[in-house]
Scaffold this motif. Structure first.
Motif, PDB file in Angstrom:
ATOM      1  N   LYS A 117     -35.921  20.812 -28.390  1.00  0.00           N
ATOM      2  CA  LYS A 117     -34.815  21.509 -29.033  1.00  0.00           C
ATOM      3  C   LYS A 117     -35.303  22.466 -30.119  1.00  0.00           C
ATOM      4  CE  LYS A 117     -31.550  19.487 -26.682  1.00  0.00           C
ATOM      5  NZ  LYS A 117     -30.681  20.247 -25.777  1.00  0.00           N
ATOM      6  N   ASN A 118     -34.595  23.572 -30.238  1.00  0.00           N
ATOM      7  CA  ASN A 118     -34.883  24.532 -31.294  1.00  0.00           C
ATOM      8  C   ASN A 118     -34.205  24.080 -32.581  1.00  0.00           C
ATOM      9  OD1 ASN A 118     -35.753  26.879 -32.576  1.00  0.00           O
ATOM     10  ND2 ASN A 118     -33.902  27.999 -32.030  1.00  0.00           N
ATOM     11  N   THR A 119     -34.968  23.872 -33.632  1.00  0.00           N
ATOM     12  CA  THR A 119     -34.423  23.449 -34.926  1.00  0.00           C
ATOM     13  C   THR A 119     -35.036  24.295 -36.041  1.00  0.00           C
ATOM     14  OG1 THR A 119     -36.125  21.829 -35.554  1.00  0.00           O
ATOM     15  CG2 THR A 119     -34.413  21.083 -34.013  1.00  0.00           C
ATOM     16  N   ASN A 120     -34.518  24.091 -37.248  1.00  0.00           N
ATOM     17  CA  ASN A 120     -35.088  24.754 -38.423  1.00  0.00           C
ATOM     18  C   ASN A 120     -36.126  23.878 -39.118  1.00  0.00           C
ATOM     19  OD1 ASN A 120     -33.435  27.014 -38.102  1.00  0.00           O
ATOM     20  ND2 ASN A 120     -31.773  26.087 -39.267  1.00  0.00           N
ATOM     21  N   ASN A 121     -36.609  22.839 -38.418  1.00  0.00           N
ATOM     22  CA  ASN A 121     -37.529  21.891 -39.047  1.00  0.00           C
ATOM     23  C   ASN A 121     -38.995  22.268 -38.873  1.00  0.00           C
ATOM     24  OD1 ASN A 121     -35.398  20.269 -39.893  1.00  0.00           O
ATOM     25  ND2 ASN A 121     -35.368  19.148 -37.959  1.00  0.00           N
ATOM     26  N   LYS A 122     -39.261  23.405 -38.261  1.00  0.00           N
ATOM     27  CA  LYS A 122     -40.655  23.856 -38.128  1.00  0.00           C
ATOM     28  C   LYS A 122     -41.258  24.100 -39.510  1.00  0.00           C
ATOM     29  CE  LYS A 122     -39.127  27.199 -35.432  1.00  0.00           C
ATOM     30  NZ  LYS A 122     -37.807  26.720 -35.016  1.00  0.00           N
ATOM     31  N   PRO A 123     -42.559  23.930 -39.694  1.00  0.00           N
ATOM     32  CA  PRO A 123     -43.566  23.593 -38.682  1.00  0.00           C
ATOM     33  C   PRO A 123     -43.701  22.091 -38.459  1.00  0.00           C
ATOM     34  CG  PRO A 123     -44.651  24.047 -40.759  1.00  0.00           C
ATOM     35  CD  PRO A 123     -43.185  24.281 -40.997  1.00  0.00           C
ATOM     36  N   TYR A 124     -44.009  21.729 -37.218  1.00  0.00           N
ATOM     37  CA  TYR A 124     -44.346  20.358 -36.853  1.00  0.00           C
ATOM     38  C   TYR A 124     -45.866  20.268 -36.777  1.00  0.00           C
ATOM     39  CZ  TYR A 124     -39.481  20.227 -35.198  1.00  0.00           C
ATOM     40  OH  TYR A 124     -38.109  20.293 -35.097  1.00  0.00           O
ATOM     41  N   TYR A 125     -46.435  19.287 -37.450  1.00  0.00           N
ATOM     42  CA  TYR A 125     -47.895  19.127 -37.367  1.00  0.00           C
ATOM     43  C   TYR A 125     -48.289  17.709 -37.750  1.00  0.00           C
ATOM     44  CZ  TYR A 125     -47.751  19.995 -42.454  1.00  0.00           C
ATOM     45  OH  TYR A 125     -47.474  19.939 -43.810  1.00  0.00           O
ATOM     46  N   LEU A 126     -49.473  17.309 -37.303  1.00  0.00           N
ATOM     47  CA  LEU A 126     -49.983  15.967 -37.559  1.00  0.00           C
ATOM     48  C   LEU A 126     -50.878  15.977 -38.780  1.00  0.00           C
ATOM     49  CD1 LEU A 126     -50.888  14.954 -33.908  1.00  0.00           C
ATOM     50  CD2 LEU A 126     -48.916  14.203 -35.233  1.00  0.00           C
ATOM     51  N   GLU A 127     -50.711  14.973 -39.630  1.00  0.00           N
ATOM     52  CA  GLU A 127     -51.573  14.866 -40.806  1.00  0.00           C
ATOM     53  C   GLU A 127     -52.961  14.375 -40.406  1.00  0.00           C
ATOM     54  OE1 GLU A 127     -48.559  13.979 -44.474  1.00  0.00           O
ATOM     55  OE2 GLU A 127     -49.058  12.288 -43.179  1.00  0.00           O
ATOM     56  N   LYS A 128     -52.988  13.304 -39.637  1.00  0.00           N
ATOM     57  CA  LYS A 128     -54.274  12.752 -39.206  1.00  0.00           C
ATOM     58  C   LYS A 128     -54.138  12.203 -37.801  1.00  0.00           C
ATOM     59  CE  LYS A 128     -55.967  11.487 -43.805  1.00  0.00           C
ATOM     60  NZ  LYS A 128     -56.450  10.393 -44.685  1.00  0.00           N
ATOM     61  N   CYS A 129     -55.090  12.578 -36.952  1.00  0.00           N
ATOM     62  CA  CYS A 129     -55.071  12.083 -35.574  1.00  0.00           C
ATOM     63  C   CYS A 129     -56.441  12.306 -34.956  1.00  0.00           C
ATOM     64  CB  CYS A 129     -53.987  12.812 -34.765  1.00  0.00           C
ATOM     65  SG  CYS A 129     -53.958  12.329 -33.033  1.00  0.00           S
ATOM     66  N   ARG A 130     -57.064  11.235 -34.490  1.00  0.00           N
ATOM     67  CA  ARG A 130     -58.369  11.348 -33.854  1.00  0.00           C
ATOM     68  C   ARG A 130     -58.235  12.156 -32.566  1.00  0.00           C
ATOM     69  NH1 ARG A 130     -61.745   5.960 -32.994  1.00  0.00           N
ATOM     70  NH2 ARG A 130     -61.721   6.156 -35.284  1.00  0.00           N
ATOM     71  N   PHE A 132     -57.465  15.282 -32.574  1.00  0.00           N
ATOM     72  CA  PHE A 132     -56.502  16.344 -32.858  1.00  0.00           C
ATOM     73  C   PHE A 132     -56.866  16.904 -34.218  1.00  0.00           C
ATOM     74  CE2 PHE A 132     -52.478  17.435 -30.768  1.00  0.00           C
ATOM     75  CZ  PHE A 132     -51.931  18.358 -31.652  1.00  0.00           C
ATOM     76  N   THR A 133     -56.930  18.208 -34.366  1.00  0.00           N
ATOM     77  CA  THR A 133     -57.338  18.791 -35.649  1.00  0.00           C
ATOM     78  C   THR A 133     -56.313  18.444 -36.729  1.00  0.00           C
ATOM     79  OG1 THR A 133     -58.310  20.643 -34.447  1.00  0.00           O
ATOM     80  CG2 THR A 133     -58.000  20.917 -36.819  1.00  0.00           C
ATOM     81  N   ASN A 134     -56.768  17.735 -37.782  1.00  0.00           N
ATOM     82  CA  ASN A 134     -55.861  17.317 -38.840  1.00  0.00           C
ATOM     83  C   ASN A 134     -55.201  18.522 -39.511  1.00  0.00           C
ATOM     84  OD1 ASN A 134     -56.654  14.710 -38.299  1.00  0.00           O
ATOM     85  ND2 ASN A 134     -58.083  14.584 -40.023  1.00  0.00           N
ATOM     86  N   TYR A 135     -53.902  18.419 -39.722  1.00  0.00           N
ATOM     87  CA  TYR A 135     -53.096  19.423 -40.433  1.00  0.00           C
ATOM     88  C   TYR A 135     -53.024  20.774 -39.711  1.00  0.00           C
ATOM     89  CZ  TYR A 135     -53.572  16.025 -44.192  1.00  0.00           C
ATOM     90  OH  TYR A 135     -53.538  14.871 -44.931  1.00  0.00           O
ATOM     91  N   ALA A 136     -53.575  20.869 -38.514  1.00  0.00           N
ATOM     92  CA  ALA A 136     -53.501  22.132 -37.773  1.00  0.00           C
ATOM     93  C   ALA A 136     -52.084  22.325 -37.249  1.00  0.00           C
ATOM     94  CB  ALA A 136     -54.492  22.136 -36.618  1.00  0.00           C
ATOM     95  N   ILE A 137     -51.585  23.555 -37.331  1.00  0.00           N
ATOM     96  CA  ILE A 137     -50.246  23.883 -36.846  1.00  0.00           C
ATOM     97  C   ILE A 137     -50.390  24.679 -35.554  1.00  0.00           C
ATOM     98  CG2 ILE A 137     -48.099  25.123 -37.356  1.00  0.00           C
ATOM     99  CD1 ILE A 137     -48.618  24.507 -40.319  1.00  0.00           C
ATOM    100  N   TRP A 138     -49.992  24.033 -34.454  1.00  0.00           N
ATOM    101  CA  TRP A 138     -50.128  24.648 -33.137  1.00  0.00           C
ATOM    102  C   TRP A 138     -48.847  25.379 -32.751  1.00  0.00           C
ATOM    103  CZ3 TRP A 138     -54.386  24.553 -29.799  1.00  0.00           C
ATOM    104  CH2 TRP A 138     -55.484  23.824 -30.263  1.00  0.00           C
ATOM    105  N   THR A 139     -49.002  26.453 -31.996  1.00  0.00           N
ATOM    106  CA  THR A 139     -47.862  27.203 -31.482  1.00  0.00           C
ATOM    107  C   THR A 139     -48.257  27.826 -30.149  1.00  0.00           C
ATOM    108  OG1 THR A 139     -46.182  28.857 -32.048  1.00  0.00           O
ATOM    109  CG2 THR A 139     -48.457  29.360 -32.685  1.00  0.00           C
ATOM    110  N   ARG A 140     -47.432  28.731 -29.647  1.00  0.00           N
ATOM    111  CA  ARG A 140     -47.723  29.409 -28.378  1.00  0.00           C
ATOM    112  C   ARG A 140     -47.993  30.882 -28.635  1.00  0.00           C
ATOM    113  NH1 ARG A 140     -48.273  26.983 -23.368  1.00  0.00           N
ATOM    114  NH2 ARG A 140     -46.886  28.493 -22.332  1.00  0.00           N
TER     115      ARG A 140
END
Length: 369
Positions: A117-130, A132-140
């Motif tokens: 769903k499209n929301t105004n809550n962007k950006p979505y990103y992970l703080e820590k994840c093995r 997965f680059t920590n704090y990286a903000i992915w998009t298209r």
């Protein structure tokens, strides 16, 4: 356009895009997570789609189906997201749907579509994840998942904070976010937690006189006091309204509007709020925070309307409503001053009756037009 038509048109485009991606089968968890987050953060005004069960052959995208490949349910997909450490516990809003589409031979095959769903809550990103680059903000970027640029991240935060709109529209947008307001009673200020520049300041209470209105008769203490509520962005007031304290300061809310539907004594009418203005949005937010305008026995019968059109439809309906309707009997408890049942020519029984009619109509989704 329904979902099946939307997905078929995307397949026929024979390309992947900013807001949709095709996969032959379900991805492993980390790859799946990256695809969902990238789509959730992409710049697109509408839903995004991860379409699973599509094969690419020589530049053509075809329905392949999922066969016996391992798939996830909605619950498993939600658990996957919940188990990762998203910043601020801000998780993409997803929905899993299964479609039956014909392959090139006309055989129906099942595919899965993850709708983000499209929301105004962007950006979505992970703080820590093995893995997965920590704090990286992915998009298209076009048809690829990529790390967002500085300017793309800036735009996401502007959207999140409502900085692309004017301040009045921002305020209305924030008032709809009921769960993120905090009431500091010591300072008499209600703050919007994600952006404390936006606040509602309550002025000094007028203790010089106890006032009465028909709605106050629904409380054991049938007087009320009032103050001014100022909607401020930083130190600038952009709107203000009357704010009242009822039932011996046991409950509080912005002063509602009243609508009368005849000119005979006692008057028939109702109290209401509009959900497209500041007062209605403020009342809705407060009632979500404080569970309505309850007193020790019941609450005064206020009505919420989407807008003036919604209000007018109900008003016209009541003006032409002549059917007898039985409403639940409510006895005035001791101390409720039933000897002053009628006040300022407003019929308290009609207020309760109209609230009952309103709730019945909208609970049963009866069309008034």
């Amino acid at each position: 356009m329904n979902l099946e038509s939307t997905i078929m048109n995307l397949i026929k485009s024979n390309k992947e895009g900013v807001y949709y991606d095709f996969k032959r089968e379900w991805l492993k968890n980390l790859d799946l997570l990256k695809s969902i987050v990238s789509l959730a953060n992409c710049k697109h005004d509408g839903d995004r789609y991860l379409i699973i069960g599509i094969d690419e052959r020589d530049g053509d995208f075809k329905v392949n189906g999922l066969g016996n490949s391992k798939r996830k349910t909605q619950a498993e997909l939600q658990d996957l997201l919940d188990n990762y450490s998203f910043a601020g516990d801000n998780i993409p809003d997803i929905q899993l749907e299964t479609l039956n589409l014909k392959d090139s031979n006309g055989v129906l095959k099942e595919i899965d579509v993850i709708i983000i769903k499209n929301t105004n809550n962007k950006p979505y990103y992970l703080e820590k994840c093995r893995g997965f680059t920590n704090y990286a903000i992915w998009t298209r970027h076009n048809d690829k998942n990529s790390i967002a640029t500085y300017y793309e991240v800036e735009e996401m935060w502007k959207e999140h904070l409502g900085l692309n709109n004017n301040e009045k529209e921002n305020f209305k947008h924030y008032l709809k976010d009921c769960e993120h307001w905090e009431y500091n009673k010591e300072e008499d200020i209600i703050y919007y937690i994600p952006n404390s520049d936006y606040k509602i300041c309550l002025g000094d209470i007028d203790h010089t006189r106890d006032m009465k209105e028909p709605f106050s008769k629904f409380y054991l203490d049938d007087t009320f006091n009032k103050c001014k509520a100022s909607f401020k962005v930083r130190d600038t007031t952009i709107f203000s309204c009357e704010y009242i304290f009822c039932d011996g300061f046991g409950t509080e809310f912005p002063l509602p509007s009243i609508k009368t539907i005849n000119h005979e004594t006692p008057l028939n009418g109702f109290y209401y709020y509009l959900l497209d203005d500041f007062v209605g949005l403020f009342a809705n937010m407060l009632f979500e925070m404080f569970h309505g305008a309850e007193c020790r026995y019941y609450e005064f019968p206020y009505l919420f309307f989407k807008d003036d059109e919604d209000l007018n439809k109900f008003t016209i309906f009541l003006e032409n409503f002549d059917e007898k309707i039985d409403i639940p009997i409510r006895f005035y408890p001791v101390g409720a001053h039933d000897d002053t049942k009628y006040f300022r020519n407003i019929d308290l029984d009609s207020l309760r009756k109209n609230k009952y009619i309103y709730d019945f109509l909208y609970d049963n989704e009866i069309n008034l037009s």
